[in-house]
Write a protein that holds these residues in place. Structure first.
Motif, PDB file in Angstrom:
ATOM      1  N   SER A  36       0.868  -1.176   0.000  1.00  0.00           N
ATOM      2  CA  SER A  36       0.000   0.000   0.000  1.00  0.00           C
ATOM      3  C   SER A  36       0.908   1.229   0.000  1.00  0.00           C
ATOM      4  N   VAL A  37       0.337   2.372  -0.415  1.00  0.00           N
ATOM      5  CA  VAL A  37       1.112   3.611  -0.465  1.00  0.00           C
ATOM      6  C   VAL A  37       0.274   4.732   0.150  1.00  0.00           C
ATOM      7  N   VAL A  38       0.898   5.521   1.015  1.00  0.00           N
ATOM      8  CA  VAL A  38       0.225   6.691   1.588  1.00  0.00           C
ATOM      9  C   VAL A  38       0.559   7.904   0.718  1.00  0.00           C
ATOM     10  N   LEU A  39      -0.483   8.594   0.223  1.00  0.00           N
ATOM     11  CA  LEU A  39      -0.289   9.813  -0.569  1.00  0.00           C
ATOM     12  C   LEU A  39      -0.820  11.003   0.211  1.00  0.00           C
ATOM     13  N   LEU A  40      -0.113  12.134   0.101  1.00  0.00           N
ATOM     14  CA  LEU A  40      -0.549  13.350   0.796  1.00  0.00           C
ATOM     15  C   LEU A  40      -1.139  14.324  -0.209  1.00  0.00           C
ATOM     16  N   ASP A  41      -2.219  14.998   0.194  1.00  0.00           N
ATOM     17  CA  ASP A  41      -2.806  16.035  -0.634  1.00  0.00           C
ATOM     18  C   ASP A  41      -3.201  17.217   0.250  1.00  0.00           C
ATOM     19  N   PRO A  42      -2.603  18.394   0.087  1.00  0.00           N
ATOM     20  CA  PRO A  42      -1.463  18.665  -0.785  1.00  0.00           C
ATOM     21  C   PRO A  42      -0.232  17.850  -0.379  1.00  0.00           C
ATOM     22  N   GLN A  43       0.733  17.845  -1.290  1.00  0.00           N
ATOM     23  CA  GLN A  43       1.837  16.886  -1.178  1.00  0.00           C
ATOM     24  C   GLN A  43       2.874  17.188  -0.094  1.00  0.00           C
ATOM     25  N   TRP A  44       2.759  18.319   0.618  1.00  0.00           N
ATOM     26  CA  TRP A  44       3.856  18.770   1.503  1.00  0.00           C
ATOM     27  C   TRP A  44       4.005  17.919   2.749  1.00  0.00           C
ATOM     28  N   VAL A  45       5.244  17.589   3.075  1.00  0.00           N
ATOM     29  CA  VAL A  45       5.500  16.791   4.286  1.00  0.00           C
ATOM     30  C   VAL A  45       5.698  17.670   5.519  1.00  0.00           C
TER      31      VAL A  45
ATOM     32  N   VAL B 238       0.016  20.052  16.367  1.00  0.00           N
ATOM     33  CA  VAL B 238       1.361  19.486  16.506  1.00  0.00           C
ATOM     34  C   VAL B 238       1.273  17.980  16.747  1.00  0.00           C
ATOM     35  N   GLU B 239       0.241  17.559  17.492  1.00  0.00           N
ATOM     36  CA  GLU B 239       0.083  16.128  17.814  1.00  0.00           C
ATOM     37  C   GLU B 239      -0.174  15.278  16.569  1.00  0.00           C
ATOM     38  N   ASP B 240      -0.563  15.928  15.475  1.00  0.00           N
ATOM     39  CA  ASP B 240      -0.774  15.156  14.235  1.00  0.00           C
ATOM     40  C   ASP B 240       0.549  14.834  13.538  1.00  0.00           C
ATOM     41  N   SER B 241       1.647  15.401  14.031  1.00  0.00           N
ATOM     42  CA  SER B 241       2.961  15.105  13.456  1.00  0.00           C
ATOM     43  C   SER B 241       3.274  13.625  13.643  1.00  0.00           C
ATOM     44  N   GLY B 242       4.131  13.117  12.799  1.00  0.00           N
ATOM     45  CA  GLY B 242       4.594  11.748  12.994  1.00  0.00           C
ATOM     46  C   GLY B 242       4.470  10.926  11.745  1.00  0.00           C
ATOM     47  N   LYS B 243       4.583   9.615  11.936  1.00  0.00           N
ATOM     48  CA  LYS B 243       4.628   8.701  10.798  1.00  0.00           C
ATOM     49  C   LYS B 243       3.270   8.059  10.571  1.00  0.00           C
ATOM     50  N   TYR B 244       2.833   8.067   9.335  1.00  0.00           N
ATOM     51  CA  TYR B 244       1.558   7.454   8.955  1.00  0.00           C
ATOM     52  C   TYR B 244       1.807   6.266   8.049  1.00  0.00           C
ATOM     53  N   GLN B 245       1.031   5.202   8.303  1.00  0.00           N
ATOM     54  CA  GLN B 245       1.076   4.021   7.444  1.00  0.00           C
ATOM     55  C   GLN B 245      -0.355   3.569   7.200  1.00  0.00           C
ATOM     56  N   CYS B 246      -0.563   2.878   6.096  1.00  0.00           N
ATOM     57  CA  CYS B 246      -1.898   2.359   5.837  1.00  0.00           C
ATOM     58  C   CYS B 246      -1.782   0.973   5.220  1.00  0.00           C
ATOM     59  N   GLN B 247      -2.903   0.257   5.220  1.00  0.00           N
ATOM     60  CA  GLN B 247      -2.931  -1.070   4.600  1.00  0.00           C
ATOM     61  C   GLN B 247      -4.334  -1.356   4.081  1.00  0.00           C
ATOM     62  N   THR B 248      -4.414  -1.720   2.821  1.00  0.00           N
ATOM     63  CA  THR B 248      -5.699  -2.119   2.248  1.00  0.00           C
ATOM     64  C   THR B 248      -5.812  -3.636   2.351  1.00  0.00           C
ATOM     65  N   GLY B 249      -7.016  -4.164   2.044  1.00  0.00           N
ATOM     66  CA  GLY B 249      -7.280  -5.585   2.235  1.00  0.00           C
ATOM     67  C   GLY B 249      -6.318  -6.527   1.525  1.00  0.00           C
TER      68      GLY B 249
ATOM     69  N   ASP C 190       4.968   1.745   3.393  1.00  0.00           N
ATOM     70  CA  ASP C 190       6.076   2.440   4.050  1.00  0.00           C
ATOM     71  C   ASP C 190       5.465   3.609   4.808  1.00  0.00           C
ATOM     72  N   SER C 191       6.190   4.127   5.790  1.00  0.00           N
ATOM     73  CA  SER C 191       5.591   5.233   6.523  1.00  0.00           C
ATOM     74  C   SER C 191       5.946   6.561   5.855  1.00  0.00           C
ATOM     75  N   VAL C 192       4.996   7.486   5.990  1.00  0.00           N
ATOM     76  CA  VAL C 192       5.174   8.840   5.474  1.00  0.00           C
ATOM     77  C   VAL C 192       5.223   9.754   6.686  1.00  0.00           C
ATOM     78  N   ARG C 193       6.276  10.559   6.761  1.00  0.00           N
ATOM     79  CA  ARG C 193       6.442  11.420   7.933  1.00  0.00           C
ATOM     80  C   ARG C 193       5.884  12.802   7.653  1.00  0.00           C
ATOM     81  N   LEU C 194       5.026  13.254   8.529  1.00  0.00           N
ATOM     82  CA  LEU C 194       4.407  14.575   8.415  1.00  0.00           C
ATOM     83  C   LEU C 194       4.835  15.387   9.634  1.00  0.00           C
ATOM     84  N   GLU C 195       5.231  16.645   9.383  1.00  0.00           N
ATOM     85  CA  GLU C 195       5.624  17.521  10.492  1.00  0.00           C
ATOM     86  C   GLU C 195       4.691  18.717  10.526  1.00  0.00           C
ATOM     87  N   VAL C 196       4.114  18.986  11.700  1.00  0.00           N
ATOM     88  CA  VAL C 196       3.239  20.156  11.853  1.00  0.00           C
ATOM     89  C   VAL C 196       3.986  21.195  12.687  1.00  0.00           C
TER      90      VAL C 196
END
Ligand SMILES: *[C@@H]1O[C@H](CO)[C@@H](O)[C@H](O)[C@H]1NC(C)=O
Ligand SMILES: *[C@@H]1O[C@H](CO)[C@@H](O)[C@H](O)[C@H]1NC(C)=O
Ligand SMILES: *[C@@H]1O[C@H](CO)[C@@H](O)[C@H](O)[C@H]1NC(C)=O
Length: 260
Positions: A33-42, A88-99, A105-111
């Motif tokens: 699976s792939v995590v995509l950000l919209d808008p794309q900024w990390v 700020v608490e939303d910062s961190g690594k996100y991962q997802c998994q479909t069926g 892989d994790s996507v790191r977001l910084e607030v």
């Protein structure tokens, strides 16, 4: 007595088994699976909105998605996860998994909680890739006289805030960046953002920040088996030699006895 495999044969056996296992696991699944950000900024600012979308395969009629934030399952089961008015608490690594796909892989977001942030779409770029830099202000307040700075040297000035694009990154674009500009009459500056540009054709660096743990574990197991097997090998050889010596002694004694 069972003769153990020689250490070399064992090593070959282990490596061919692990190769077979990894090729099976790669071909059987539907990929990651792939995590995509919209808008794309990390890197984003407090109160920004970010939509995370999970890309992957689903079994027919079942589209529930598992989401993880810093390794902990979150309640959202939709294929998208909306972070509205980021904190700020939303910062961190996100991962997802479909069926039908494996864990992403994790996507790191910084607030950040500053007036300005230097936004990029990734943490690490490969040589030749487009790097988009954006000097983003809190709640999109207008920013003027924007300067993008790399390693303390001004690179680009815009009277009216615009993105700064580096069309084909080279290793010279690796470095520490920030932007500054005027919000109202106030001169504001973003924090620095390290942008790493890698050369994919260069040999992989030994100081990788994320060592592949399964490979290390495998090496340890192989090493252990090798040690055990080598030990066993010498132990058996020594045993064999001893029993041969014993046999010789016995034969010698026996013949001596015979002579008496
Ligand atoms: C986030 O979304 C809300 C609701 O749509 C909107 O009012 C707000 O302006 C958005 N935030 C930003 C920084 O654009
Ligand atoms: C790339 O930039 C980072 C951050 O500024 C720095 O720590 C690193 O040493 C640089 N690497 C190379 C190869 O120049
Ligand atoms: C902001 O301040 C810095 C240093 O104090 C100065 O060099 C720069 O020109 C100022 N920027 C703007 C846009 O006025």
């Amino acid at each position: 007595m069972r003769h153990p495999l020689s250490p070399l044969a064992l090593l070959l056996l282990v490596s061919s088994v692990t190769q077979a296992v990894s090729s099976v696991t790669q071909s059987a699944g539907h990929g990651k699976s792939v995590v995509l950000l919209d808008p794309q900024w990390v890197r984003v600012l407090r109160d920004d909105n970010v939509t995370l979308t999970c890309q992957g395969d689903y079994p027919p009629g079942a589209n529930s998605t598992h989401w993880y934030h810093n390794g902990t399952r979150i309640s959202n089961q939709a294929s998208s996860y909306l972070i509205q008015a980021a904190r700020v608490e939303d910062s961190g690594k996100y991962q997802c998994q479909t069926g039908l796909s494996t864990l992403s892989d994790s996507v790191r977001l910084e607030v950040h909680t500053t007036w300005l942030v230097l936004q990029t779409s990734k943490w690490v770029f490969q040589k030749g890739e487009l790097i988009r830099l954006r000097c983003h202000s809190w709640k999109n307040k207008p920013v003027y006289k924007v300067t993008y700075i790399q390693n303390c040297k001004p690179q680009r000035f815009f009277h009216k805030n615009s993105e700064f694009h580096i069309p084909e990154a080279t290793l010279n674009h690796n470095g520490s960046y920030y932007c500054r500009g005027l919000i109202g009459y106030n001169n504001k500056s973003s924090g620095t953002a390290d942008i790493i540009v890698q050369d994919p054709t260069a040999p992989p660096s030994i100081i990788s920040p994320f060592p592949p743990w399964h490979q290390i574990a495998l090496c340890l197991v192989v090493g252990l088996l090798f040690t055990v097997d080598t030990g066993l090998y010498f132990f058996v050889q020594r045993d064999l030699r001893r029993s041969m010596v014993a046999k010789k002694e016995y034969n010698f004694k026996w013949s001596q006895d015979q002579e008496k």
